[in-house]
Design a protein around this motif. Structure first.
Motif, PDB file in Angstrom:
ATOM      1  N   TRP A  86       0.848  -1.184   0.000  1.00  0.00           N
ATOM      2  CA  TRP A  86       0.000   0.000   0.000  1.00  0.00           C
ATOM      3  C   TRP A  86       0.882   1.231   0.000  1.00  0.00           C
ATOM      4  CZ3 TRP A  86      -0.898   4.102   3.445  1.00  0.00           C
ATOM      5  CH2 TRP A  86      -2.057   4.859   3.192  1.00  0.00           C
ATOM      6  N   GLU A  87       0.514   2.231  -0.803  1.00  0.00           N
ATOM      7  CA  GLU A  87       1.297   3.452  -0.839  1.00  0.00           C
ATOM      8  C   GLU A  87       0.388   4.664  -0.996  1.00  0.00           C
ATOM      9  OE1 GLU A  87       3.437   4.100  -4.770  1.00  0.00           O
ATOM     10  OE2 GLU A  87       3.087   1.931  -4.819  1.00  0.00           O
ATOM     11  N   PHE A  88       0.907   5.800  -0.552  1.00  0.00           N
ATOM     12  CA  PHE A  88       0.139   7.041  -0.588  1.00  0.00           C
ATOM     13  C   PHE A  88       1.109   8.199  -0.739  1.00  0.00           C
ATOM     14  CE2 PHE A  88      -1.342  10.788   1.733  1.00  0.00           C
ATOM     15  CZ  PHE A  88      -2.561  11.037   1.125  1.00  0.00           C
ATOM     16  N   LYS A  89       0.713   9.189  -1.530  1.00  0.00           N
ATOM     17  CA  LYS A  89       1.547  10.385  -1.712  1.00  0.00           C
ATOM     18  C   LYS A  89       0.631  11.578  -1.895  1.00  0.00           C
ATOM     19  CE  LYS A  89       5.165  12.964  -2.943  1.00  0.00           C
ATOM     20  NZ  LYS A  89       5.660  12.887  -4.332  1.00  0.00           N
ATOM     21  N   ASN A  90       0.870  12.621  -1.111  1.00  0.00           N
ATOM     22  CA  ASN A  90       0.082  13.838  -1.238  1.00  0.00           C
ATOM     23  C   ASN A  90       0.912  15.015  -0.747  1.00  0.00           C
ATOM     24  OD1 ASN A  90      -2.081  15.581  -1.674  1.00  0.00           O
ATOM     25  ND2 ASN A  90      -2.866  15.296   0.392  1.00  0.00           N
ATOM     26  N   HIS A 302       8.840   9.076  -3.111  1.00  0.00           N
ATOM     27  CA  HIS A 302       8.207   8.828  -1.811  1.00  0.00           C
ATOM     28  C   HIS A 302       9.034   9.390  -0.655  1.00  0.00           C
ATOM     29  CE1 HIS A 302       6.100   5.865  -4.331  1.00  0.00           C
ATOM     30  NE2 HIS A 302       5.140   5.905  -3.440  1.00  0.00           N
TER      31      HIS A 302
END
Length: 340
Positions: A86-90, A302
């Motif tokens: 799972w990954e997230f970038k904001n 990331h």
């Protein structure tokens, strides 16, 4: 006589190893099996030869693929091996999470973690908004709000999970950023660390482990015990002394949900970034190592979160690994902010 026999056996052993394990000998053996299969139509031998040939092709292909991807950073092959990634970038925040060598992804896809994710952020948001509106008349503070909300979520979750006989538990690590302060609440052994303006590692939390003197005394007063089974565990079960959930141990009062809360002056620290991570990362990295590693990779997509997760896996971490990296931006008056 015995000595002569041993010498002869040793000599025969060396001859067998020399001839039978040579590549050309193994090749001739495979050819012989193939010829036997062809002339005598032995189905069993055909199956053995075909299986061996397929296995060799598979291994050769896998090795070639890994060598190729190693030249590209070795990431795509590794990614394919994780059943849950799972990954997230904001903006200035990036998260990367893998199941790793665990049978289950407990960092995210587990009842206690899911419950806290679904309820704690929203209840905190509502309480903080009310606090901001009535700050001058309120006797509350960020510290007291964090403590109240964490304890309330634990009570609610215990009622729900115990009714279903669900023994799940989770850690909790919350970083609350205001204009000039960073407030961090911790329950369990997830950990936060900050990189200050000079590149130094500043601990944002301290793990709750059963072997710590304060925790060990509290567990003993409650009538509990700790034992070593690869790691120190409460009642021989849980490798941390505080958590949310874990209702059987909560009923014994040997595990508690009380958070430790620390506040940091952003004007003084002028941080570059902070790392919030589950205990899987800290099995492979010290605070100082993690700060150095990420600091050299802040320009990556990331912000180094993905790289340090994969490096932890390479180092043999047996656990789930989840890492959040938050980059700070220099604000007016020398203060640091985590962006919008």
């Amino acid at each position: 006589m015995i000595g002569d026999t041993m010498t002869l056996l040793s000599l025969l052993g060396r001859i067998m190893r020399y001839f039978l394990l040579r590549p050309e000998t193994l090749f001739l053996l495979c050819i012989s099996l193939a010829l036997w299969s062809y002339f005598f139509h032995t189905d069993e031998v055909k199956t053995i030869v075909k299986s061996s040939r397929d296995a060799v092709k598979m291994v050769k292909g896998k090795v070639a693929e890994m060598m190729q991807n190693d030249r590209l950073g070795g990431l795509s092959v590794l990614d394919a091996e994780f059943s849950k990634t799972w990954e997230f970038k904001n903006n200035n925040v990036a998260v990367y999470s893998i199941q790793g060598r665990r049978d289950h992804m407990e960092d995210r896809f587990e009842a206690a973690a899911d419950y806290v994710k679904a309820h704690l952020p929203e209840s905190l948001k509502q309480q903080l908004q009310a606090f901001e509106r009535e700050k001058r008349e309120s006797a509350l503070s960020y510290t007291s709000i964090l403590e109240q909300r964490i304890l309330a979520v634990d009570r609610e979750m215990l009622d729900k999970l115990s009714a279903n006989h669900d023994e799940a538990g989770t850690t909790c690590l919350v970083a609350l950023l205001s204009d000039r302060e960073l407030t961090v609440a911790n329950v369990g052994d997830s950990r936060g660390v900050l990189c200050d303006k000079d590149g130094n590692a500043v601990a944002l939390s301290h793990d709750h482990k059963p072997y710590q003197l304060k925790e060990r005394k509290r567990i003993k007063r409650a009538g509990g015990f700790i034992s070593f089974n690869g790691s120190w565990r409460v009642q021989g079960i849980l490798a941390m002394s505080r958590s949310l959930g874990d209702y059987p141990l909560k009923n014994l009062n040997v595990v508690i949900p009380d958070p430790d809360i620390m506040t940091f002056d952003l004007d003084k620290l002028q941080p570059e970034f902070m790392i919030l991570a589950s205990d899987g990362l800290w099995d492979a990295f010290s605070n100082e190592e993690a700060v150095r590693f990420v600091r050299e990779r802040l320009d990556e997509p990331h912000f180094g979160a993905k790289s340090i997760v994969l490096q932890s896996f390479y180092r043999g971490c047996p656990d789930n690994i989840t890492v959040m990296v938050v980059k700070f931006k220099s604000g007016a008056g020398g203060s640091s902010k985590a962006g919008e």
